[in-house]
Design a protein around this motif. Structure first.
Motif, PDB file in Angstrom:
ATOM      1  N   ILE A  11       9.507  -4.252  -6.528  1.00  0.00           N
ATOM      2  CA  ILE A  11       8.859  -4.925  -5.397  1.00  0.00           C
ATOM      3  C   ILE A  11       9.351  -6.364  -5.297  1.00  0.00           C
ATOM      4  O   ILE A  11       9.404  -7.087  -6.299  1.00  0.00           O
ATOM      5  N   TRP A  12       9.680  -6.762  -4.074  1.00  0.00           N
ATOM      6  CA  TRP A  12      10.023  -8.141  -3.750  1.00  0.00           C
ATOM      7  C   TRP A  12       8.815  -8.808  -3.090  1.00  0.00           C
ATOM      8  O   TRP A  12       8.225  -8.262  -2.161  1.00  0.00           O
ATOM      9  N   PHE A  13       8.434  -9.988  -3.582  1.00  0.00           N
ATOM     10  CA  PHE A  13       7.403 -10.813  -2.949  1.00  0.00           C
ATOM     11  C   PHE A  13       8.008 -12.173  -2.615  1.00  0.00           C
ATOM     12  O   PHE A  13       8.867 -12.677  -3.358  1.00  0.00           O
ATOM     13  N   ASP A  14       7.524 -12.794  -1.535  1.00  0.00           N
ATOM     14  CA  ASP A  14       7.935 -14.172  -1.266  1.00  0.00           C
ATOM     15  C   ASP A  14       6.924 -14.852  -0.351  1.00  0.00           C
ATOM     16  O   ASP A  14       6.029 -14.210   0.209  1.00  0.00           O
ATOM     17  N   HIS A  15       7.079 -16.151  -0.215  1.00  0.00           N
ATOM     18  CA  HIS A  15       6.305 -16.912   0.772  1.00  0.00           C
ATOM     19  C   HIS A  15       6.919 -18.293   0.911  1.00  0.00           C
ATOM     20  O   HIS A  15       7.667 -18.766   0.051  1.00  0.00           O
ATOM     21  N   GLY A  16       6.595 -18.949   2.031  1.00  0.00           N
ATOM     22  CA  GLY A  16       6.961 -20.342   2.234  1.00  0.00           C
ATOM     23  C   GLY A  16       5.789 -21.238   1.869  1.00  0.00           C
ATOM     24  O   GLY A  16       4.911 -20.853   1.098  1.00  0.00           O
ATOM     25  N   ALA A  51       0.829  -1.207   0.000  1.00  0.00           N
ATOM     26  CA  ALA A  51       0.000   0.000   0.000  1.00  0.00           C
ATOM     27  C   ALA A  51       0.861   1.255   0.000  1.00  0.00           C
ATOM     28  O   ALA A  51       0.534   2.252  -0.652  1.00  0.00           O
ATOM     29  N   ALA A  52       2.000   1.205   0.705  1.00  0.00           N
ATOM     30  CA  ALA A  52       2.874   2.382   0.792  1.00  0.00           C
ATOM     31  C   ALA A  52       3.468   2.739  -0.558  1.00  0.00           C
ATOM     32  O   ALA A  52       3.470   3.911  -0.968  1.00  0.00           O
ATOM     33  N   ILE A  53       3.970   1.739  -1.293  1.00  0.00           N
ATOM     34  CA  ILE A  53       4.608   2.034  -2.574  1.00  0.00           C
ATOM     35  C   ILE A  53       3.567   2.376  -3.642  1.00  0.00           C
ATOM     36  O   ILE A  53       3.859   3.064  -4.618  1.00  0.00           O
ATOM     37  N   ALA A  54       2.320   1.918  -3.431  1.00  0.00           N
ATOM     38  CA  ALA A  54       1.238   2.293  -4.340  1.00  0.00           C
ATOM     39  C   ALA A  54       0.773   3.723  -4.076  1.00  0.00           C
ATOM     40  O   ALA A  54       0.594   4.519  -5.008  1.00  0.00           O
ATOM     41  N   ARG A  55       0.595   4.055  -2.801  1.00  0.00           N
ATOM     42  CA  ARG A  55       0.064   5.376  -2.445  1.00  0.00           C
ATOM     43  C   ARG A  55       1.114   6.485  -2.593  1.00  0.00           C
ATOM     44  O   ARG A  55       0.783   7.627  -2.959  1.00  0.00           O
ATOM     45  N   TYR A  56       2.374   6.164  -2.331  1.00  0.00           N
ATOM     46  CA  TYR A  56       3.424   7.186  -2.340  1.00  0.00           C
ATOM     47  C   TYR A  56       4.573   6.767  -3.260  1.00  0.00           C
ATOM     48  O   TYR A  56       5.694   6.505  -2.810  1.00  0.00           O
ATOM     49  N   PRO A  57       4.325   6.732  -4.572  1.00  0.00           N
ATOM     50  CA  PRO A  57       5.365   6.285  -5.510  1.00  0.00           C
ATOM     51  C   PRO A  57       6.549   7.229  -5.606  1.00  0.00           C
ATOM     52  O   PRO A  57       7.626   6.822  -6.047  1.00  0.00           O
ATOM     53  N   VAL A 111       7.868   8.631  -2.979  1.00  0.00           N
ATOM     54  CA  VAL A 111       8.586   8.533  -1.706  1.00  0.00           C
ATOM     55  C   VAL A 111       9.338   7.216  -1.613  1.00  0.00           C
ATOM     56  O   VAL A 111      10.519   7.182  -1.280  1.00  0.00           O
ATOM     57  N   PHE A 112       8.634   6.107  -1.922  1.00  0.00           N
ATOM     58  CA  PHE A 112       9.220   4.775  -1.807  1.00  0.00           C
ATOM     59  C   PHE A 112       9.522   4.208  -3.189  1.00  0.00           C
ATOM     60  O   PHE A 112       8.635   4.060  -4.023  1.00  0.00           O
ATOM     61  N   GLY A 113      10.786   3.888  -3.410  1.00  0.00           N
ATOM     62  CA  GLY A 113      11.186   3.341  -4.702  1.00  0.00           C
ATOM     63  C   GLY A 113      11.203   1.841  -4.753  1.00  0.00           C
ATOM     64  O   GLY A 113      11.235   1.250  -5.841  1.00  0.00           O
ATOM     65  N   ALA A 114      11.198   1.184  -3.578  1.00  0.00           N
ATOM     66  CA  ALA A 114      11.211  -0.271  -3.541  1.00  0.00           C
ATOM     67  C   ALA A 114      10.503  -0.740  -2.284  1.00  0.00           C
ATOM     68  O   ALA A 114      10.475  -0.035  -1.271  1.00  0.00           O
ATOM     69  N   ALA A 115       9.933  -1.939  -2.369  1.00  0.00           N
ATOM     70  CA  ALA A 115       9.225  -2.527  -1.230  1.00  0.00           C
ATOM     71  C   ALA A 115       9.519  -4.008  -1.166  1.00  0.00           C
ATOM     72  O   ALA A 115       9.695  -4.665  -2.198  1.00  0.00           O
ATOM     73  N   ALA A 116       9.566  -4.531   0.055  1.00  0.00           N
ATOM     74  CA  ALA A 116       9.645  -5.974   0.264  1.00  0.00           C
ATOM     75  C   ALA A 116       8.374  -6.419   0.956  1.00  0.00           C
ATOM     76  O   ALA A 116       8.094  -6.000   2.087  1.00  0.00           O
ATOM     77  N   CYS A 117       7.602  -7.256   0.269  1.00  0.00           N
ATOM     78  CA  CYS A 117       6.346  -7.773   0.789  1.00  0.00           C
ATOM     79  C   CYS A 117       6.576  -9.251   1.105  1.00  0.00           C
ATOM     80  O   CYS A 117       6.466 -10.112   0.224  1.00  0.00           O
ATOM     81  N   VAL A 118       6.926  -9.533   2.333  1.00  0.00           N
ATOM     82  CA  VAL A 118       7.382 -10.851   2.771  1.00  0.00           C
ATOM     83  C   VAL A 118       6.199 -11.632   3.336  1.00  0.00           C
ATOM     84  O   VAL A 118       5.475 -11.123   4.194  1.00  0.00           O
ATOM     85  N   SER A 119       5.997 -12.860   2.836  1.00  0.00           N
ATOM     86  CA  SER A 119       4.858 -13.672   3.291  1.00  0.00           C
ATOM     87  C   SER A 119       3.583 -12.825   3.303  1.00  0.00           C
ATOM     88  O   SER A 119       2.864 -12.747   4.304  1.00  0.00           O
TER      89      SER A 119
END
Length: 304
Positions: free
Chosen positions: A238-243, A184-190, A192-200
């Motif tokens: 954006i980084w995404f991951d999950h187990g 939501a942060a990188i979507a709302r404030y492009p 401000v934030f150039g990269a995001a890690a969305c872990v699990s």
């Protein structure tokens, strides 16, 4: 051997050990930041890389959610942590990065209400919104939390510390609901934030046994969010991951659907976004700590 010589050797060995011991960086606590955007004061833990105090270099900044679970097991609700400082020290020691300032923002009492993306909440059909209300336990205030990060905390960090202030050097990271609010942060404030890690990333939003990947309405809500609110990458990453254990076992179908949508709106796999699966890993801090050096390395690398 004379007593004087023994003492001299001891001093030399002690000095050698001190020189050989790796610098661990420095912690700064900001325990009560009163904000007009939050229902209670914020607690922030800052980690400064080794050599910061004596140097003049400027550093990228990684804003991380669930700050009490990042560094010190005794402060964590689970007696285990991401070991974010150790992950960054590993990259520095391996020559993979020059380091970054880590800003850990503690979650508040109503964590789900703090991290539940407000744009998603507003778009939910009535039945899913009722489920979200039960899950959050109080009115969602994630927009206020993001305003706090962008309009209050980031300016404070940029004033007090030698930061690289631009979006490519400003990142946000978190796990589970923290993964949602990072997206939501990188979507709302492009800008401000150039990269995001969305872990699990907790795509189901609520208890996953209540919401399946094919749940009518929710998949469409995510598709629309990614298309209309996130949009084309425009330099963001954006980084995404999950187990595949515990809560993470539910995330695969959701992540696959998100990946498909991202590609459709112009995100390039491996360049603009990365999705990793870690077989045998669960939804908990030790698993995230194991892969955090890889996540940090990806966030800090130069864009393609």
């Amino acid at each position: 051997m004379t007593r004087a010589l023994v003492l001299l050797l001891a001093l030399l060995l002690g000095a050698s050990s001190a020189l050989a011991a790796p610098a661990r960086g420095q912690f700064v606590e900001l325990p009560r930041l009163v904000s007009k955007n939050l229902p209670e004061p914020a607690h922030v833990t800052i980690w400064l890389p080794p050599g910061y105090a004596k140097g003049k270099a400027r550093y990228p900044v990684i804003y991380m959610h669930d700050g009490q679970n990042l560094f010190f097991p005794k402060l964590s609700g689970y007696n285990k942590v991401w070991a974010a400082d150790k992950a960054m020290l590993k990259l520095i020691g391996d020559g993979e990065a020059k380091g970054a300032i880590i800003v850990g923002v503690w979650h508040q009492k109503a964590r789900a209400a703090q991290y539940f993306p407000q744009d998603i909440y507003a778009a939910l059909p009535a039945n899913l919104r009722a489920e979200a209300d039960r899950f959050a336990g109080r009115p969602v205030y994630s927009d206020g939390y993001l305003r706090f990060l962008v309009s209050e905390l980031k300016p404070l960090i940029d004033r007090r510390y030698r930061t690289l202030k631009d979006a490519p050097n400003t990142m946000v990271a978190g796990s589970s609901m923290g993964g949602l609010i990072s997206l939501a942060a990188i979507a709302r404030y492009p800008n401000v934030f150039g990269a995001a890690a969305c872990v699990s990333t907790h795509w189901p939003l609520v208890a996953p046994d209540h919401i399946a990947a094919e749940t009518p309405g929710l998949g469409d809500v995510w598709d629309k969010f990614l298309t209309d609110k996130l949009g084309a990458p425009n330099g963001r990453r954006i980084w995404f991951d999950h187990g595949d254990q515990t809560l993470d076992q539910y995330y695969g179908p959701w992540q696959s659907r998100a990946d498909t949508r991202l590609i459709a709106i112009g995100w390039r796999p491996g360049d603009d976004f990365e999705t990793k699966v870690y077989p045998g890993t669960a939804h908990e801090e030790n698993s995230w700590a194991d892969r955090l050096p890889e996540i940090f390395a990806w966030l800090l690398k130069a864009p393609a």
